[in-house]
Design a protein around this motif. Structure first.
Motif, PDB file in Angstrom:
ATOM      1  N   THR A  17      -1.130   1.699   3.007  1.00  0.00           N
ATOM      2  CA  THR A  17      -1.671   0.835   4.048  1.00  0.00           C
ATOM      3  C   THR A  17      -2.944   0.183   3.517  1.00  0.00           C
ATOM      4  O   THR A  17      -3.320   0.409   2.366  1.00  0.00           O
ATOM      5  CB  THR A  17      -2.054   1.639   5.306  1.00  0.00           C
ATOM      6  OG1 THR A  17      -3.050   2.592   4.927  1.00  0.00           O
ATOM      7  CG2 THR A  17      -0.860   2.337   5.912  1.00  0.00           C
ATOM      8  N   ARG A  18      -3.605  -0.572   4.386  1.00  0.00           N
ATOM      9  CA  ARG A  18      -4.866  -1.190   3.958  1.00  0.00           C
ATOM     10  C   ARG A  18      -5.892  -0.133   3.574  1.00  0.00           C
ATOM     11  O   ARG A  18      -6.744  -0.352   2.726  1.00  0.00           O
ATOM     12  CB  ARG A  18      -5.433  -2.061   5.094  1.00  0.00           C
ATOM     13  CG  ARG A  18      -4.609  -3.294   5.305  1.00  0.00           C
ATOM     14  CD  ARG A  18      -5.429  -4.464   5.778  1.00  0.00           C
ATOM     15  NE  ARG A  18      -6.441  -4.132   6.758  1.00  0.00           N
ATOM     16  CZ  ARG A  18      -6.747  -4.895   7.799  1.00  0.00           C
ATOM     17  NH1 ARG A  18      -6.100  -6.008   7.992  1.00  0.00           N
ATOM     18  NH2 ARG A  18      -7.687  -4.561   8.637  1.00  0.00           N
ATOM     19  N   ARG A  19      -5.772   1.054   4.206  1.00  0.00           N
ATOM     20  CA  ARG A  19      -6.707   2.125   3.864  1.00  0.00           C
ATOM     21  C   ARG A  19      -6.485   2.564   2.413  1.00  0.00           C
ATOM     22  O   ARG A  19      -7.436   2.786   1.663  1.00  0.00           O
ATOM     23  CB  ARG A  19      -6.522   3.312   4.817  1.00  0.00           C
ATOM     24  CG  ARG A  19      -7.458   4.461   4.531  1.00  0.00           C
ATOM     25  CD  ARG A  19      -7.341   5.569   5.570  1.00  0.00           C
ATOM     26  NE  ARG A  19      -8.365   6.581   5.332  1.00  0.00           N
ATOM     27  CZ  ARG A  19      -8.157   7.672   4.598  1.00  0.00           C
ATOM     28  NH1 ARG A  19      -6.978   7.887   4.040  1.00  0.00           N
ATOM     29  NH2 ARG A  19      -9.133   8.544   4.419  1.00  0.00           N
ATOM     30  N   GLU A  58      -7.690  -4.916  17.192  1.00  0.00           N
ATOM     31  CA  GLU A  58      -7.180  -4.210  16.040  1.00  0.00           C
ATOM     32  C   GLU A  58      -6.152  -3.200  16.517  1.00  0.00           C
ATOM     33  O   GLU A  58      -6.453  -2.384  17.391  1.00  0.00           O
ATOM     34  CB  GLU A  58      -8.346  -3.516  15.336  1.00  0.00           C
ATOM     35  CG  GLU A  58      -8.177  -3.464  13.835  1.00  0.00           C
ATOM     36  CD  GLU A  58      -9.468  -3.079  13.137  1.00  0.00           C
ATOM     37  OE1 GLU A  58      -9.806  -1.885  13.190  1.00  0.00           O
ATOM     38  OE2 GLU A  58     -10.129  -3.968  12.558  1.00  0.00           O
ATOM     39  N   PHE A  92       4.368  -3.258   0.274  1.00  0.00           N
ATOM     40  CA  PHE A  92       3.004  -3.362   0.790  1.00  0.00           C
ATOM     41  C   PHE A  92       2.176  -4.249  -0.128  1.00  0.00           C
ATOM     42  O   PHE A  92       1.440  -5.127   0.313  1.00  0.00           O
ATOM     43  CB  PHE A  92       2.333  -1.988   0.922  1.00  0.00           C
ATOM     44  CG  PHE A  92       0.884  -2.124   1.314  1.00  0.00           C
ATOM     45  CD1 PHE A  92       0.546  -2.307   2.648  1.00  0.00           C
ATOM     46  CD2 PHE A  92      -0.126  -2.156   0.357  1.00  0.00           C
ATOM     47  CE1 PHE A  92      -0.780  -2.506   3.010  1.00  0.00           C
ATOM     48  CE2 PHE A  92      -1.450  -2.353   0.718  1.00  0.00           C
ATOM     49  CZ  PHE A  92      -1.781  -2.521   2.054  1.00  0.00           C
ATOM     50  N   CYS A 148      -1.215   2.317  13.075  1.00  0.00           N
ATOM     51  CA  CYS A 148      -1.213   2.984  11.768  1.00  0.00           C
ATOM     52  C   CYS A 148      -2.469   2.563  11.021  1.00  0.00           C
ATOM     53  O   CYS A 148      -3.282   1.794  11.536  1.00  0.00           O
ATOM     54  CB  CYS A 148       0.041   2.641  10.964  1.00  0.00           C
ATOM     55  SG  CYS A 148       0.041   1.000  10.206  1.00  0.00           S
ATOM     56  N   ALA A 149      -2.604   3.040   9.784  1.00  0.00           N
ATOM     57  CA  ALA A 149      -3.832   2.770   9.039  1.00  0.00           C
ATOM     58  C   ALA A 149      -3.935   1.332   8.542  1.00  0.00           C
ATOM     59  O   ALA A 149      -4.921   0.948   7.949  1.00  0.00           O
ATOM     60  CB  ALA A 149      -3.947   3.743   7.861  1.00  0.00           C
ATOM     61  N   ASN A 150      -2.897   0.508   8.778  1.00  0.00           N
ATOM     62  CA  ASN A 150      -3.008  -0.897   8.398  1.00  0.00           C
ATOM     63  C   ASN A 150      -4.044  -1.623   9.241  1.00  0.00           C
ATOM     64  O   ASN A 150      -4.593  -2.634   8.824  1.00  0.00           O
ATOM     65  CB  ASN A 150      -1.663  -1.607   8.546  1.00  0.00           C
ATOM     66  CG  ASN A 150      -0.850  -1.507   7.280  1.00  0.00           C
ATOM     67  OD1 ASN A 150      -1.399  -1.517   6.190  1.00  0.00           O
ATOM     68  ND2 ASN A 150       0.448  -1.396   7.428  1.00  0.00           N
ATOM     69  N   SER A 151      -4.295  -1.130  10.456  1.00  0.00           N
ATOM     70  CA  SER A 151      -5.259  -1.730  11.385  1.00  0.00           C
ATOM     71  C   SER A 151      -5.111  -3.255  11.434  1.00  0.00           C
ATOM     72  O   SER A 151      -6.068  -3.981  11.208  1.00  0.00           O
ATOM     73  CB  SER A 151      -6.694  -1.401  10.986  1.00  0.00           C
ATOM     74  OG  SER A 151      -6.831  -0.029  10.758  1.00  0.00           O
ATOM     75  N   CYS A 152      -3.910  -3.729  11.701  1.00  0.00           N
ATOM     76  CA  CYS A 152      -3.671  -5.175  11.731  1.00  0.00           C
ATOM     77  C   CYS A 152      -4.530  -5.832  12.803  1.00  0.00           C
ATOM     78  O   CYS A 152      -4.722  -5.288  13.885  1.00  0.00           O
ATOM     79  CB  CYS A 152      -2.205  -5.463  12.054  1.00  0.00           C
ATOM     80  SG  CYS A 152      -1.085  -4.977  10.748  1.00  0.00           S
TER      81      CYS A 152
END
Lengths: 362, 327
Positions: A33-35, B282, A221, B286-290
């Motif tokens: 993910t972005r994290r 936001e 991703f 999930c951790a993408n925090s779109c």
């Protein structure tokens, strides 16, 4: 031993099967993910390429879940990837993460070293157990590739937006849960029919081939779901770079290398007569191959600052001029903006569509 | 009379064009976006709203530019197209035999290669925004020259000052330095135009087969210094179309006319008085925090975008989706 490995597309499905059937406790890193990207970028050297940052992020996130050993691929040749495991080892040490990195170097560096590293992972189990584990993982690897291929060819023909992606995810989930080669076969058949049910049209509007650096090509991703975006624009996506193809080309004798990949390397010859690292040769030859097969366009995918693909990119301009096939180069890293990617893809698809209309005399 | 409306919502400016069945411009406006795209779309539509009193019927609407999805959600659109296609379509219509389009807008610049009326190659600036409208605006302000005068000042110079053009930050510090050692303002301005042309040709135009006729469009095409810079570097005349500021909107209008089949999705000029509220949040799935954005009007959600997965797919998308269509 609590074992983990880096993510790359859907490779976690065969990896998990391989190590779990060897009796290891497997910690699958959470989906990227972005994290993950942020963690990797923060601790990696700025000019390292995106695959190093992403896989480092995977290791940190897996360590947070209790992993204590990580398997990482090594490598030789001009691509910097071969050095990454060593860099990651040092970074993880500096971070105080107690993660033991087992580096699997390619067999051309010596089978004995590889066998020694593998024996560390098998915990002294016999050859029979290893063979069974490899067979299950290999079945899953091929099945995952097949499901991905079906999704790429079906998405532009789906009746409802998102239907193929949902079916693909369900199919991958079935494969992940399969516990024997027979169950893998059943899951594959079930997956096939799930995807087949979403199809509403016989043909796609156009076909585009993807070449480039394998991690960026396979990891959805990292490439911002390139294949899904193209599919939803009506594009059937072709690529010969796959997980099973990589295993055949790199771990097995030469005659097992997938035919298309072997052909691509040959086709690169008049333009590039020298190994440049990574998949540089395959990118150049692949573009020629796709042009010859009559595909509408080619997209080259690479991480920002990727040396082998930058060499290929400069050659691809000549290939595009000679073959007439339009080629779009996309480079990605943690700074890539979605809006810019979408605009370029839409413009490229428009270009291909108008060309096609022009060729049809409209 | 049947007319078609196009709107180009860019980072810096918003332009609108109304064309007839022969692609002739019947009304148009060029405004600043000022970071308020919703207001800019409404203002732009207001500027051409007297069309309906003049007996014109809008039979199709198109949106382009970085704010195209937003514009489409607000006014309703039959065509939502990226700005590369829109600019190419407009150039092909306006500049006979055009082979190359140089387009420099507020925050991006592009090159489009056209052969026989078909786009064959394109590129957008990827790493640097030097030479785009925002940078020129800032330098004009710093030198105390109104942006409209900037080009004319450049033309007064006969001895350009060499300015480092690789990067906006370096160009600015080099300009400050050249000012402090006493170079004349017009020489610096002309030197800057040359530097930005070099930057464009070596970054955006890198490896592209640039051939005349070249059309130069976008807001920066109004700058006579930049036009002269391109002509000196390329060695031939560069055409700035009369409607260069509106080319994106004209392209969107042409695309709308082509896409039009029966009833238009255009919601009418009434939307200029409607109240639109945009809301960003936001996602915590999930951790993408779109970062998800929604546009509301009168208690209903008109459009929503920004999620990576399908969770926030809008019940009623701005543009109806068909298999194989580009939205």
């Amino acid at each position: 031993m609590r074992l983990t490995f880096p993510r790359m597309g859907n490779s976690h499905i065969p990896f998990k099967a391989l190590f779990a059937s060897l009796g290891a406790e497997v910690v699958v890193p959470p989906p990227s993910t972005r994290r993950t990207a942020a963690l990797g970028s923060r601790h990696a050297p700025e000019f390292a390429c995106f695959p190093l940052k992403m896989t480092l992020g995977n290791f940190i996130e897996a360590a947070e879940l209790g992993a204590d050993t990580a398997v990482m691929a090594g490598g030789v040749g001009p691509c910097r990837f071969g050095y990454y495991a060593q860099v990651q080892k040092v970074i993880l040490q500096d971070l105080g993460r107690d993660l033991d990195l087992v580096v699997l170097e390619p067999p051309k560096l010596g089978w004995i070293h590889l066998a020694h590293q593998v024996s560390r992972l098998t915990g002294g189990r016999g050859a029979g157990a290893l063979l069974r584990a490899v067979r299950l993982a290999w079945a899953k690897c091929n099945a995952v590739d097949e499901i991905e291929r079906l999704a790429r060819t079906s998405r532009p023909r789906q009746g409802e937006r998102g239907a193929v992606t949902r079916a693909e995810n369900a199919a991958l989930d079935l494969l992940d849960r399969a516990e024997s080669a027979r169950q893998v076969q059943e899951a594959l058949e079930a997956g096939r029919s799930l995807i087949a049910r979403t199809v509403a049209r016989r043909t796609a509007e156009m076909r585009v081939g993807i070449v480039g650096e394998i991690f960026m090509v396979l990891d959805g991703f990292s490439n911002m779901d390139l294949e899904r975006r193209l599919g939803e624009m009506g594009v059937e996506v072709h690529r010969f770079l796959t997980m099973s193809g990589w295993v055949r080309a790199n771990l097995l004798p030469k005659r097992y290398t997938p035919a298309e990949e072997r052909e691509a390397v040959g086709l690169a010859r008049p333009y590039l007569d020298h190994f440049v690292g990574g998949h540089g040769l395959e990118s150049v030859g692949g573009a020629r191959l796709y042009a010859r097969e009559g595909l509408d366009g080619v997209i080259q995918v690479m991480p920002f600052t990727c040396m082998p693909e930058i060499v290929a990119e400069s050659v691809l301009r000549t290939v595009s001029g000679d073959t007439g096939v339009p080629i779009l180069t996309l480079s990605f890293d943690e700074h890539t903006a979605e809006a810019g990617l979408q605009t370029r893809l839409e413009a490229f698809v428009d270009l291909l569509r108008r060309r096609r209309r022009g060729a049809a005399g409209g | 009379m049947r007319v078609y409306l196009g709107i180009d919502v860019g980072s810096v400016s918003t332009d609108v064009a109304v064309i007839d069945d022969d692609n002739r411009l019947v009304a148009g406006a060029y405004l600043m976006t000022r970071g308020q795209p919703i207001g800019a779309v409404q203002e732009a539509l207001q500027a051409v709203s007297d069309c309906s009193q003049r007996g014109m019927v809008v039979c199709g609407a198109g949106a382009t530019g970085s704010g195209r999805y937003l514009a489409a959600a607000i006014m309703g659109a039959d065509a939502v197209k990226n700005e590369i296609t829109a600019h190419a379509v407009a150039a092909i219509d306006r500049v006979p035999g055009v082979s190359t389009v140089i387009e420099i807008g507020g925050q991006d610049s592009k090159i489009i290669i056209i052969r026989d009326g078909v786009v064959v190659d394109f590129a957008m600036n990827s790493v640097c925004a030097a030479g785009t409208g925002s940078f020129l605006d800032r330098q004009a302000a710093r030198l105390g020259i109104p942006i409209e005068e900037f080009g004319r000042v450049a033309l007064c110079s006969s001895r350009p000052t060499r300015i480092a053009g690789r990067c906006a930050v370096f160009a600015e510090s080099d300009m400050v330095h050249k000012q402090q050692v006493g170079h004349a303002v017009e020489d610096i301005v002309w030197g800057l135009c040359q530097a930005l042309v070099r930057n464009y040709l070596s970054n955006v135009g890198k490896g592209k087969d640039i051939r005349p006729p070249v059309a130069f469009q976008g807001g920066v095409a109004a700058n006579a210094g930049m036009k002269r810079g391109f002509e000196e570097a390329l060695g031939y005349e560069v055409v700035v179309p009369e409607e260069h500021k509106l080319m994106g909107a004209i392209g969107a209008a042409i695309l709308a006319r082509e896409a039009c089949c029966g009833k238009t999705a255009f919601r009418g000029f009434g939307v200029t008085h409607e109240r639109f509220v945009s809301r960003g949040f936001e996602c915590d799935g999930c951790a993408n925090s779109c970062e998800v954005t929604e546009i509301h009007s009168g208690g209903s959600t008109l459009a929503r975008w920004g999620g990576r997965c399908g969770r926030w797919a809008c019940a009623k998308p701005a543009v109806p989706w068909r298999a194989g269509s580009v939205v």
